[in-house]
Design an enzyme around this catalytic site. Structure first.
Site, PDB file in Angstrom:
ATOM      1  N   TRP A 102      -3.126 -32.937 -49.812  1.00 29.59           N
ATOM      2  CA  TRP A 102      -1.973 -33.420 -50.424  1.00 29.59           C
ATOM      3  C   TRP A 102      -2.618 -33.704 -52.073  1.00 29.59           C
ATOM      4  O   TRP A 102      -1.733 -33.661 -52.752  1.00 29.59           O
ATOM      5  CB  TRP A 102      -1.644 -34.809 -49.927  1.00 29.59           C
ATOM      6  N   ASP A 171      -2.472 -42.281 -53.815  1.00 28.19           N
ATOM      7  CA  ASP A 171      -1.408 -41.775 -52.939  1.00 28.19           C
ATOM      8  C   ASP A 171      -1.944 -42.624 -51.592  1.00 28.19           C
ATOM      9  O   ASP A 171      -2.944 -42.034 -50.896  1.00 28.19           O
ATOM     10  CB  ASP A 171      -1.324 -40.306 -52.658  1.00 28.19           C
ATOM     11  N   LYS A 195       5.091 -43.209 -41.897  1.00 31.03           N
ATOM     12  CA  LYS A 195       3.989 -43.007 -41.085  1.00 31.03           C
ATOM     13  C   LYS A 195       3.614 -44.583 -40.549  1.00 31.03           C
ATOM     14  O   LYS A 195       3.680 -44.742 -39.284  1.00 31.03           O
ATOM     15  CB  LYS A 195       2.808 -42.535 -41.832  1.00 31.03           C
TER      16      LYS A 195
HETATM   17  N1  PMP Z   1       0.859 -37.553 -49.398  1.00 34.67           N
HETATM   18  C1  PMP Z   1       0.241 -37.530 -48.058  1.00 34.67           C
HETATM   19  C2  PMP Z   1      -1.120 -38.342 -48.275  1.00 34.67           C
HETATM   20  C3  PMP Z   1       0.930 -37.254 -46.867  1.00 34.67           C
HETATM   21  O1  PMP Z   1       0.383 -37.598 -45.854  1.00 34.67           O
HETATM   22  C4  PMP Z   1       1.994 -36.663 -47.254  1.00 34.67           C
HETATM   23  C5  PMP Z   1       3.031 -36.485 -45.981  1.00 34.67           C
HETATM   24  N2  PMP Z   1       2.312 -36.015 -44.868  1.00 34.67           N
HETATM   25  C6  PMP Z   1       2.651 -36.366 -48.319  1.00 34.67           C
HETATM   26  C7  PMP Z   1       1.960 -37.014 -49.477  1.00 34.67           C
HETATM   27  C8  PMP Z   1       4.014 -35.954 -48.434  1.00 34.67           C
HETATM   28  O2  PMP Z   1       5.174 -36.939 -48.143  1.00 34.67           O
HETATM   29  P1  PMP Z   1       6.518 -36.597 -47.996  1.00 34.67           P
HETATM   30  O3  PMP Z   1       6.711 -35.726 -47.116  1.00 34.67           O
HETATM   31  O4  PMP Z   1       7.088 -38.123 -47.846  1.00 34.67           O
HETATM   32  O5  PMP Z   1       6.878 -35.889 -49.511  1.00 34.67           O
END
Ligand code: PMP
Length: 356
Positions: A102, A171, A195
């Site tokens: 991510w 994040d 989550k």
């Molecule tokens: N950052 C992290 C640490 C994640 O775990 C996720 C989704 N699993 C995201 C970003 C992306 O999130 P979204 O699908 O809400 O855009």
């Protein structure tokens, strides 16, 4: 009714049964209004009260200081990968620490939009450890230093925020509300809700006023403009009402349970149960460096692909669902969010220990 025993989905994730039951109860007649909460205007005073309550809960649960705004946005954490550099990196480049899937995505987005500096990249260890701190190259004058504290896909956690004089941007999509945090250390925190704090469709941005004031006056797409999102009660368009309502319920539930201190106590119990069982059964292994094992998303594998498939089939048949690893990593992953009862992790741990 045929609900599975325990659900280890990486997100959207399992919710506490008590929260689901309130939703079920509210669905036909919310608080005597004769309608459900998803059938009223987002500008109805009753709904605006939910928005205000959500912000209040977030501030209480995380002790958010008055220096920081709490914004709610659409578009997931992914949309914030664009919003952050567009709002906050207007004069200097932002710097990114890559520790997995991510943070790499966020870096690539910022690189394309505003340009970005790279602090370090975990690709040399196949994203199985945080890069050695001695190799980090933090620019002296970056707009902010961005990192992901818990890499959900790789199962890697950076236990302490990086030491820097730069504004820290984190994040926390998979760690938010699983531990107390010192919000005053951060320039901004982003987290999508699906989550640990409800259902998909809502993303929270906690941002220091200094960073929010950087939002340029030139035209930004309105839903990416932090100044337009500044007051959660003045919504720029129709928000995802169900997601806001769900996050408010989830925050109420966390407060009733004892807040983030209690969430951390449960997190430790769940993760200890899972890692102990993996370490005890020689068929299983966890590829992540021990110092960086995520207490929220343990990633593990078995001695062969055949054994992985058999484990996934047999665990599913035992009512333990969604243990398949992310497609880029393979193997297995048990996501242990706030909605998962501690007993769920203990049942899975017993299953792993006994698996032959
Ligand atoms: N950052 C992290 C640490 C994640 O775990 C996720 C989704 N699993 C995201 C970003 C992306 O999130 P979204 O699908 O809400 O855009």
């Amino acid at each position: 009714m045929n609900r599975c025993r325990y659900n280890f989905s990486p997100g959207p994730a399992t919710l506490p049964r008590a929260v689901l039951e309130v939703m079920q109860h509210d669905m036909l007649d919310w608080q005597g209004t004769g309608k459900s909460v998803v059938e009223i205007s987002h500008r109805d005073p009753a709904f605006v009260a939910i928005a205000a309550s959500l912000e209040r809960h977030v501030r209480q649960l995380l002790s958010v200081p008055d220096t920081h705004h709490v914004l709610f946005a659409h578009g997931g954490a992914t949309m914030q990968f664009s919003a952050l550099p567009l709002n906050c990196a207007t004069e200097q480049l932002p710097a990114y620490l890559i520790t997995g899937h991510w943070s790499r995505k966020a870096y690539k987005t910022a690189l394309a939009l505003t340009g970005a500096d790279l602090v370090a990249d975990s690709k040399a260890t196949s994203d199985q450890a945080v890069p050695d701190i001695n190799t980090w190259n933090i620019p002296a004058d970056a707009a902010y230093l961005y990192y992901v504290d818990n890499e959900t896909v790789n199962g890697v956690m950076l236990q302490q925020p990086p030491e820097t004089h730069l504004p820290l941007v984190c994040d926390m999509t998979s760690s938010i509300f699983t531990q107390p945090i010192d919000v005053s250390r951060y320039g901004a925190i982003i987290a999508s809700a699906q989550k640990n704090m409800g259902v998909a469709g809502l993303t929270m941005v906690i941002i220091h006023d200094d960073l929010l004031q950087r939002t340029p006056s030139q035209l930004l797409p309105p839903l990416l403009n932090y100044k337009l999102l500044q007051n959660c009660e003045t919504m720029p368009n129709t928000i995802c009402t169900f997601a806001w309502y769900s996050a408010n319920l989830m925050c109420e539930w966390m407060q009733q349970q004892g807040g983030v201190t209690e969430m951390l106590r449960r997190r430790k119990l769940r993760s200890r149960a899972i890692y102990d069982s993996i370490d005890e059964n020689a068929l299983f292994s966890c590829v992540v460096d021990k110092a960086f094992r995520s207490p929220i998303n343990p990633v593990f594998t078995l001695s062969s692909e055949d054994a992985v498939q058999r484990f996934l089939l047999e665990s599913h048949a035992a009512g333990l669902h969604s243990l398949k690893g992310h497609r880029v990593v393979g193997g297995c992953r048990a996501s242990l969010y706030n909605g998962l009862p501690v007993e769920g992790a203990q049942v899975l741990a017993d299953f792993i220990r006994d698996f032959k």
